[in-house]
Write a protein that holds these residues in place. Structure first.
Motif, mmCIF file in Angstrom:
data_model
loop_
_atom_site.group_PDB
_atom_site.id
_atom_site.type_symbol
_atom_site.label_atom_id
_atom_site.label_comp_id
_atom_site.label_asym_id
_atom_site.label_seq_id
_atom_site.Cartn_x
_atom_site.Cartn_y
_atom_site.Cartn_z
ATOM 1 N N SER A 34 0.908 -1.223 -0.140
ATOM 2 C CA SER A 34 0.182 0.205 0.426
ATOM 3 C C SER A 34 0.872 1.265 0.090
ATOM 4 C CB SER A 34 -0.463 -0.269 1.152
ATOM 5 O OG SER A 34 -0.477 -0.310 2.700
ATOM 6 N N TYR A 35 1.814 1.034 0.225
ATOM 7 C CA TYR A 35 2.958 2.669 0.405
ATOM 8 C C TYR A 35 3.130 2.474 -0.839
ATOM 9 C CZ TYR A 35 7.139 4.978 1.040
ATOM 10 O OH TYR A 35 7.853 6.258 0.861
ATOM 11 N N ILE A 36 4.036 1.765 -1.382
ATOM 12 C CA ILE A 36 4.524 1.444 -2.656
ATOM 13 C C ILE A 36 3.469 2.234 -3.863
ATOM 14 C CG2 ILE A 36 5.068 0.521 -5.042
ATOM 15 C CD1 ILE A 36 6.127 -1.542 -2.769
ATOM 16 N N GLN A 37 1.835 1.902 -3.465
ATOM 17 C CA GLN A 37 0.740 1.963 -4.478
ATOM 18 C C GLN A 37 0.708 3.351 -4.295
ATOM 19 O OE1 GLN A 37 -2.435 -0.299 -4.912
ATOM 20 N NE2 GLN A 37 -4.158 1.457 -4.864
ATOM 21 N N GLN A 38 0.533 3.658 -3.001
ATOM 22 C CA GLN A 38 0.458 5.083 -2.526
ATOM 23 C C GLN A 38 1.312 6.661 -3.322
ATOM 24 O OE1 GLN A 38 2.304 7.693 0.754
ATOM 25 N NE2 GLN A 38 0.111 9.069 -0.427
ATOM 26 N N LEU A 39 2.795 5.949 -3.044
ATOM 27 C CA LEU A 39 3.811 7.162 -3.684
ATOM 28 C C LEU A 39 3.786 7.131 -4.985
ATOM 29 C CD1 LEU A 39 6.923 7.949 -2.396
ATOM 30 C CD2 LEU A 39 6.964 6.394 -4.243
ATOM 31 N N ASN A 128 11.191 -5.315 -20.349
ATOM 32 C CA ASN A 128 12.345 -5.342 -19.320
ATOM 33 C C ASN A 128 11.761 -4.517 -18.405
ATOM 34 O OD1 ASN A 128 13.482 -3.682 -20.583
ATOM 35 N ND2 ASN A 128 15.753 -4.534 -20.608
ATOM 36 N N TYR A 129 11.308 -3.022 -18.683
ATOM 37 C CA TYR A 129 11.291 -2.075 -17.860
ATOM 38 C C TYR A 129 9.627 -1.459 -18.352
ATOM 39 C CZ TYR A 129 11.260 1.259 -21.787
ATOM 40 O OH TYR A 129 11.456 1.614 -23.057
ATOM 41 N N MET A 130 8.306 -0.985 -16.993
ATOM 42 C CA MET A 130 8.070 -0.535 -17.076
ATOM 43 C C MET A 130 8.232 1.466 -16.479
ATOM 44 S SD MET A 130 4.782 -0.078 -14.332
ATOM 45 C CE MET A 130 4.657 -2.295 -13.656
ATOM 46 N N SER A 131 7.797 1.857 -17.382
ATOM 47 C CA SER A 131 7.573 3.960 -17.427
ATOM 48 C C SER A 131 6.701 4.379 -16.591
ATOM 49 C CB SER A 131 8.266 4.198 -18.552
ATOM 50 O OG SER A 131 8.143 5.597 -18.387
ATOM 51 N N ILE A 132 6.504 4.956 -16.093
ATOM 52 C CA ILE A 132 5.289 5.441 -15.117
ATOM 53 C C ILE A 132 5.703 7.321 -15.277
ATOM 54 C CG2 ILE A 132 4.053 5.509 -13.208
ATOM 55 C CD1 ILE A 132 4.923 3.100 -12.964
ATOM 56 N N PRO A 133 4.848 8.148 -15.570
ATOM 57 C CA PRO A 133 5.262 9.300 -15.486
ATOM 58 C C PRO A 133 4.488 10.411 -14.377
ATOM 59 C CG PRO A 133 2.844 8.835 -16.585
ATOM 60 C CD PRO A 133 4.118 7.308 -16.725
ATOM 61 N N VAL A 134 5.776 10.857 -13.758
ATOM 62 C CA VAL A 134 5.252 10.958 -12.081
ATOM 63 C C VAL A 134 6.253 12.487 -11.975
ATOM 64 C CG1 VAL A 134 6.143 8.653 -10.627
ATOM 65 C CG2 VAL A 134 8.120 10.241 -11.716
ATOM 66 N N LYS A 135 6.178 13.354 -11.145
ATOM 67 C CA LYS A 135 5.968 14.791 -10.713
ATOM 68 C C LYS A 135 6.679 14.779 -8.877
ATOM 69 C CE LYS A 135 1.270 16.537 -10.268
ATOM 70 N NZ LYS A 135 0.262 17.491 -10.796
ATOM 71 N N ASN A 136 7.131 15.420 -9.094
ATOM 72 C CA ASN A 136 7.343 16.681 -7.591
ATOM 73 C C ASN A 136 8.136 15.342 -6.795
ATOM 74 O OD1 ASN A 136 6.486 18.719 -8.978
ATOM 75 N ND2 ASN A 136 4.762 18.555 -8.106
ATOM 76 N N ILE A 137 9.021 14.317 -7.427
ATOM 77 C CA ILE A 137 9.314 12.954 -6.215
ATOM 78 C C ILE A 137 10.974 13.070 -6.263
ATOM 79 C CG2 ILE A 137 9.787 11.347 -8.408
ATOM 80 C CD1 ILE A 137 8.995 9.449 -6.956
ATOM 81 N N LYS A 138 10.717 13.572 -5.181
ATOM 82 C CA LYS A 138 12.241 13.913 -3.834
ATOM 83 C C LYS A 138 13.017 12.097 -4.450
ATOM 84 C CE LYS A 138 10.637 17.164 -1.296
ATOM 85 N NZ LYS A 138 9.089 17.894 -0.291
ATOM 86 N N GLY A 139 14.980 12.841 -4.293
ATOM 87 C CA GLY A 139 15.424 11.503 -3.736
ATOM 88 C C GLY A 139 14.834 10.986 -2.822
ATOM 89 N N GLU A 140 15.080 11.364 -1.412
ATOM 90 C CA GLU A 140 14.859 10.047 -0.154
ATOM 91 C C GLU A 140 13.310 9.442 -0.874
ATOM 92 O OE1 GLU A 140 14.187 14.301 0.379
ATOM 93 O OE2 GLU A 140 16.285 13.672 -0.572
ATOM 94 N N GLU A 141 12.348 9.859 -1.981
ATOM 95 C CA GLU A 141 11.495 9.038 -2.461
ATOM 96 C C GLU A 141 11.230 8.004 -2.477
ATOM 97 O OE1 GLU A 141 7.713 11.814 -1.601
ATOM 98 O OE2 GLU A 141 9.290 12.331 -2.922
ATOM 99 N N GLU A 144 13.450 5.491 -0.640
ATOM 100 C CA GLU A 144 12.393 4.978 -0.169
ATOM 101 C C GLU A 144 12.034 3.221 -0.227
ATOM 102 O OE1 GLU A 144 10.388 2.989 4.112
ATOM 103 O OE2 GLU A 144 12.470 4.592 3.172
ATOM 104 N N LEU A 145 11.284 4.376 -2.115
ATOM 105 C CA LEU A 145 10.368 3.469 -2.781
ATOM 106 C C LEU A 145 11.098 2.014 -3.549
ATOM 107 C CD1 LEU A 145 8.154 2.798 -5.063
ATOM 108 C CD2 LEU A 145 9.263 3.744 -7.086
ATOM 109 N N SER A 146 12.599 2.154 -3.467
ATOM 110 C CA SER A 146 13.259 0.771 -4.232
ATOM 111 C C SER A 146 13.402 0.360 -2.997
ATOM 112 C CB SER A 146 14.316 1.499 -4.411
ATOM 113 O OG SER A 146 15.394 0.011 -4.452
ATOM 114 N N ASP A 147 13.116 0.627 -1.323
ATOM 115 C CA ASP A 147 13.289 -0.080 -0.101
ATOM 116 C C ASP A 147 12.245 -0.811 -0.486
ATOM 117 O OD1 ASP A 147 16.666 0.640 -0.302
ATOM 118 O OD2 ASP A 147 15.795 2.496 1.610
ATOM 119 N N GLN A 148 11.448 -0.352 -0.428
ATOM 120 C CA GLN A 148 9.972 -0.746 0.381
ATOM 121 C C GLN A 148 9.983 -1.778 -0.943
ATOM 122 O OE1 GLN A 148 7.766 -0.890 2.433
ATOM 123 N NE2 GLN A 148 9.582 1.339 3.174
#
Length: 160
Positions: A34-39, A128-141, A144-148
């Protein structure tokens, strides 16, 4: 009789501990997915696609699947899906405010399907990859996404 009662208490304690441990793994996995999806949903960028895309669905299930579906105004549907167990790495390519998040898998593990396309035939392939358009995402996030995702991988592999 005292020995029997002692053994019974020990057995019940072990069973209760196993139940709590099993439940905690499921609960932690649900929290991670749920954290991954929410982010992903909170940073999703609709602006570049607003002219063509009617709506989208971005889901991360507790069984470990990341699913991304786009419904175009023309009727075309694009569907991407992969199991988080196959996750290898992520990359963010963009400016400070907008860009694309690339979720790479270990091999050609991303299911790619298009259908209802008036200009081309339906496509059913692997990537071999999925691309998702994102905005306003920080390096820490991103970290954290990768860790989760990696922690969810461990829990998913432990369930199998």
């Amino acid at each position: 009789m005292k020995k029997f009662t002692l053994n019974l208490k020990i057995c019940l304690s072990v069973v209760i501990c196993l139940l709590f441990m099993g439940y905690s793994k499921i609960k932690l996995l649900d929290e991670q997915t749920s954290y991954i999806q929410q982010l992903l949903v909170s940073h999703y960028n609709e602006e570049p696609e607003i002219v063509q895309v009617k709506h989208y669905e971005l889901n991360v299930t507790n069984s470990g699947f990341c699913r991304y579906k786009r419904f175009f105004k023309s009727g075309k549907v694009e569907y991407f899906s992969f199991n988080l167990v196959k996750f290898k790495d992520l990359d963010y390519k963009a400016t400070d405010t907008t860009g694309a998040l690339f979720l790479y898998t270990k091999g050609d593990d991303v299911i790619v399907q298009t259908y209802n396309d008036k200009n081309e035939d339906d496509v059913d392939s692997m990537a071999n990859y999925m691309s998702i358009p994102v905005k306003n995402i920080k390096g820490e996030e991103l970290t954290e996404l990768s860790d989760q995702i990696r922690k969810a991988n461990v829990r998913l592999l432990a369930q199998k």
